[in-house]
Design an enzyme around this catalytic site. Structure first.
Site, PDB file in Angstrom:
ATOM      1  N   PRO A   1       0.787  -1.230   0.000  1.00  0.00           N
ATOM      2  CA  PRO A   1       0.000   0.000   0.000  1.00  0.00           C
ATOM      3  C   PRO A   1       0.821   1.284   0.000  1.00  0.00           C
ATOM      4  CG  PRO A   1       0.003  -0.962   2.188  1.00  0.00           C
ATOM      5  CD  PRO A   1       0.715  -1.935   1.291  1.00  0.00           C
ATOM      6  N   GLY A   2       2.149   1.199   0.238  1.00  0.00           N
ATOM      7  CA  GLY A   2       2.955   2.401   0.049  1.00  0.00           C
ATOM      8  C   GLY A   2       3.837   2.827   1.208  1.00  0.00           C
ATOM      9  N   SER A   3       4.037   1.963   2.194  1.00  0.00           N
ATOM     10  CA  SER A   3       4.824   2.436   3.347  1.00  0.00           C
ATOM     11  C   SER A   3       6.313   2.614   3.002  1.00  0.00           C
ATOM     12  CB  SER A   3       4.632   1.524   4.565  1.00  0.00           C
ATOM     13  OG  SER A   3       5.307   0.316   4.409  1.00  0.00           O
ATOM     14  N   TRP A   4       6.854   1.743   2.151  1.00  0.00           N
ATOM     15  CA  TRP A   4       8.264   1.946   1.746  1.00  0.00           C
ATOM     16  C   TRP A   4       8.367   3.246   0.933  1.00  0.00           C
ATOM     17  CZ3 TRP A   4      11.944  -2.591   0.192  1.00  0.00           C
ATOM     18  CH2 TRP A   4      12.034  -3.498   1.260  1.00  0.00           C
TER      19      TRP A   4
ATOM     20  N   ASP B   1       3.055  -0.781  -8.499  1.00  0.00           N
ATOM     21  CA  ASP B   1       2.435  -2.018  -7.991  1.00  0.00           C
ATOM     22  C   ASP B   1       1.312  -2.404  -8.943  1.00  0.00           C
ATOM     23  OD1 ASP B   1       2.570  -3.447  -4.956  1.00  0.00           O
ATOM     24  OD2 ASP B   1       0.819  -3.956  -6.176  1.00  0.00           O
TER      25      ASP B   1
ATOM     26  N   ASP C   1       1.201  -4.469 -13.517  1.00  0.00           N
ATOM     27  CA  ASP C   1       1.908  -5.695 -13.135  1.00  0.00           C
ATOM     28  C   ASP C   1       3.326  -5.595 -13.700  1.00  0.00           C
ATOM     29  OD1 ASP C   1       2.953  -8.361 -13.130  1.00  0.00           O
ATOM     30  OD2 ASP C   1       0.913  -9.069 -12.798  1.00  0.00           O
ATOM     31  N   PHE C   2       4.313  -5.781 -12.843  1.00  0.00           N
ATOM     32  CA  PHE C   2       5.703  -5.600 -13.273  1.00  0.00           C
ATOM     33  C   PHE C   2       6.123  -6.626 -14.322  1.00  0.00           C
ATOM     34  CE2 PHE C   2      10.402  -5.843 -12.408  1.00  0.00           C
ATOM     35  CZ  PHE C   2      10.707  -4.596 -12.948  1.00  0.00           C
TER      36      PHE C   2
ATOM     37  N   ASP D   1      10.065  -4.913  -2.918  1.00  0.00           N
ATOM     38  CA  ASP D   1       9.421  -5.649  -1.821  1.00  0.00           C
ATOM     39  C   ASP D   1       8.323  -6.526  -2.416  1.00  0.00           C
ATOM     40  OD1 ASP D   1       9.115  -6.300   0.874  1.00  0.00           O
ATOM     41  OD2 ASP D   1       7.679  -4.706   1.268  1.00  0.00           O
TER      42      ASP D   1
ATOM     43  N   LYS E   1      13.411  -8.081  -1.503  1.00  0.00           N
ATOM     44  CA  LYS E   1      12.886  -9.090  -0.581  1.00  0.00           C
ATOM     45  C   LYS E   1      12.885 -10.464  -1.257  1.00  0.00           C
ATOM     46  CE  LYS E   1       8.417  -9.286   0.584  1.00  0.00           C
ATOM     47  NZ  LYS E   1       7.924  -8.691   1.799  1.00  0.00           N
TER      48      LYS E   1
HETATM   49  C1  LIG Z   1       4.716  -6.937   0.886  1.00  0.00           C
HETATM   50  S1  LIG Z   1       3.750  -6.037  -0.250  1.00  0.00           S
HETATM   51  C2  LIG Z   1       4.676  -4.563  -0.419  1.00  0.00           C
HETATM   52  C3  LIG Z   1       4.569  -3.664   0.747  1.00  0.00           C
HETATM   53  C4  LIG Z   1       5.170  -2.300   0.492  1.00  0.00           C
HETATM   54  N1  LIG Z   1       6.623  -2.349   0.377  1.00  0.00           N
HETATM   55  C5  LIG Z   1       4.828  -1.328   1.589  1.00  0.00           C
HETATM   56  O1  LIG Z   1       5.707  -1.059   2.400  1.00  0.00           O
HETATM   57  O2  LIG Z   1       3.703  -0.840   1.625  1.00  0.00           O
HETATM   58  C6  LIG Z   1       4.114  -6.854  -1.753  1.00  0.00           C
HETATM   59  C7  LIG Z   1       3.534  -6.179  -2.974  1.00  0.00           C
HETATM   60  O3  LIG Z   1       4.042  -6.800  -4.147  1.00  0.00           O
HETATM   61  C8  LIG Z   1       3.070  -6.596  -5.147  1.00  0.00           C
HETATM   62  N2  LIG Z   1       3.318  -7.445  -6.291  1.00  0.00           N
HETATM   63  C9  LIG Z   1       3.409  -8.793  -6.336  1.00  0.00           C
HETATM   64  N3  LIG Z   1       3.609  -9.215  -7.583  1.00  0.00           N
HETATM   65  C10 LIG Z   1       3.659  -8.094  -8.357  1.00  0.00           C
HETATM   66  C11 LIG Z   1       3.831  -7.878  -9.746  1.00  0.00           C
HETATM   67  N4  LIG Z   1       3.989  -8.891 -10.600  1.00  0.00           N
HETATM   68  N5  LIG Z   1       3.831  -6.617 -10.203  1.00  0.00           N
HETATM   69  C12 LIG Z   1       3.659  -5.577  -9.360  1.00  0.00           C
HETATM   70  N6  LIG Z   1       3.477  -5.717  -8.028  1.00  0.00           N
HETATM   71  C13 LIG Z   1       3.485  -6.966  -7.538  1.00  0.00           C
HETATM   72  C14 LIG Z   1       1.774  -6.913  -4.442  1.00  0.00           C
HETATM   73  O4  LIG Z   1       0.679  -6.388  -5.140  1.00  0.00           O
HETATM   74  C15 LIG Z   1       2.010  -6.273  -3.080  1.00  0.00           C
HETATM   75  O5  LIG Z   1       1.432  -5.017  -3.007  1.00  0.00           O
END
Ligand SMILES: C[S@@+](CC[C@H](N)C(=O)[O-])C[C@H]1O[C@@H](n2cnc3c(N)ncnc32)[C@H](O)[C@@H]1O
Length: 242
Positions: free
Chosen positions: A83-86, A112, A128-129, A153, A193
């Site tokens: 959600p955006g904390s980093w 994201d 999607d990345f 992350d 991560k």
């Molecule tokens: C642990 S959360 C990230 C938390 C974030 N760093 C924070 O501090 O708010 C992992 C994130 O990876 C994203 N994610 C997973 N696969 C993805 C992809 N293929 N493309 C983009 N985002 C992806 C998920 O949607 C999720 O929001």
């Protein structure tokens, strides 16, 4: 599951959490366990008090306290950012929101596949990345600006099959890493991560080809029962990219 956990801590206040706890009846055992753990977790409450969207903020804050990776004026790409904390931490520490007087303004781009509620000072991409256009969308926003710090992350939805989940997070991290090779400035940093597993050593070997120093980090704020770990590469050597 990981994603759900992070999003829930963003949207659930402590008081709401307590209310939910009163209504544990009827919930699945895993949901009850999750709610109880959230209520006991000091980082969840701290995040709420300090206006971070997610307890994950403290992992990056802890890593940054120790390794000083974020500085005013830097350009940061944050992949898997919802959600955006980093992103909030990166914006503050690089001064992308211009709240540190007299310091250079940073630039933060966050991506994201989920929508990220706006963050003052950050440019956000919902994509999607793994999609073919994702990297181009980031490159367009960077507009030729070399990147000082690449963060990933990203975490796939966990299936519970450890080896499969590990392979999937490694694939995402390696994609972020390879993208980082193309956009990073000389001397840049990468932080990604991973979930522990058979390919961690290979990831370390790969990073070592392009970064002076490679370290594994398990922040205190990362739950001890999680296989989550972070790999940090410092001192990017652009000339090693062919
Ligand atoms: C642990 S959360 C990230 C938390 C974030 N760093 C924070 O501090 O708010 C992992 C994130 O990876 C994203 N994610 C997973 N696969 C993805 C992809 N293929 N493309 C983009 N985002 C992806 C998920 O949607 C999720 O929001």
């Amino acid at each position: 599951m990981k994603l759900l956990r992070c999003r829930r801590s963003f949207s659930t206040s402590a008081s709401l959490g307590k209310e939910i706890a009163k209504n544990l009846k009827g919930k699945s055992t895993s949901s009850q366990g999750w709610i109880q753990r959230q209520l006991r977790d000091p980082y969840v409450e701290k995040a709420r008090q300090e206006n971070y969207r997610c307890r994950s903020a403290y992992k990056l804050l802890e890593i940054d306290e120790k390794f000083k990776i974020l500085k005013p004026g830097q350009c940061v790409v944050d992949i898997g950012a919802a959600p955006g904390s980093w992103t909030q931490v990166a914006v503050k520490r690089t001064n992308a929101d211009e709240k540190i007087p007299g310091k250079p303004r940073g630039f933060v781009v966050a991506l994201d596949r989920l929508n990220i509620f706006p963050i003052d000072g950050a440019a956000l991409v919902t994509c999607d990345f793994t999609r073919p256009d994702a990297e181009k969308r980031l490159v367009d926003l960077l507009n030729g600006r070399p990147v000082d710090v690449v963060l990933s992350d990203m975490a796939p939805n966990a299936t519970g099959v450890k080896s499969m989940d590990h392979d999937r997070i490694v694939a995402l991290a390696l994609k972020a890493f390879k993208f980082g090779l193309q956009i990073s400035a000389e001397g840049a940093t990468v932080l990604m991560k991973l979930w522990e597993g058979r390919s961690c050593k290979a990831v370390e070997t790969e990073l070592s080809k392009f970064y002076d120093v490679v370290r594994w980090i398990k922040p205190k704020s990362s739950r001890s029962d999680s296989t989550e770990t972070f790999i940090l590469g410092r001192g990017f050597k652009k000339s090693n990219v062919v």
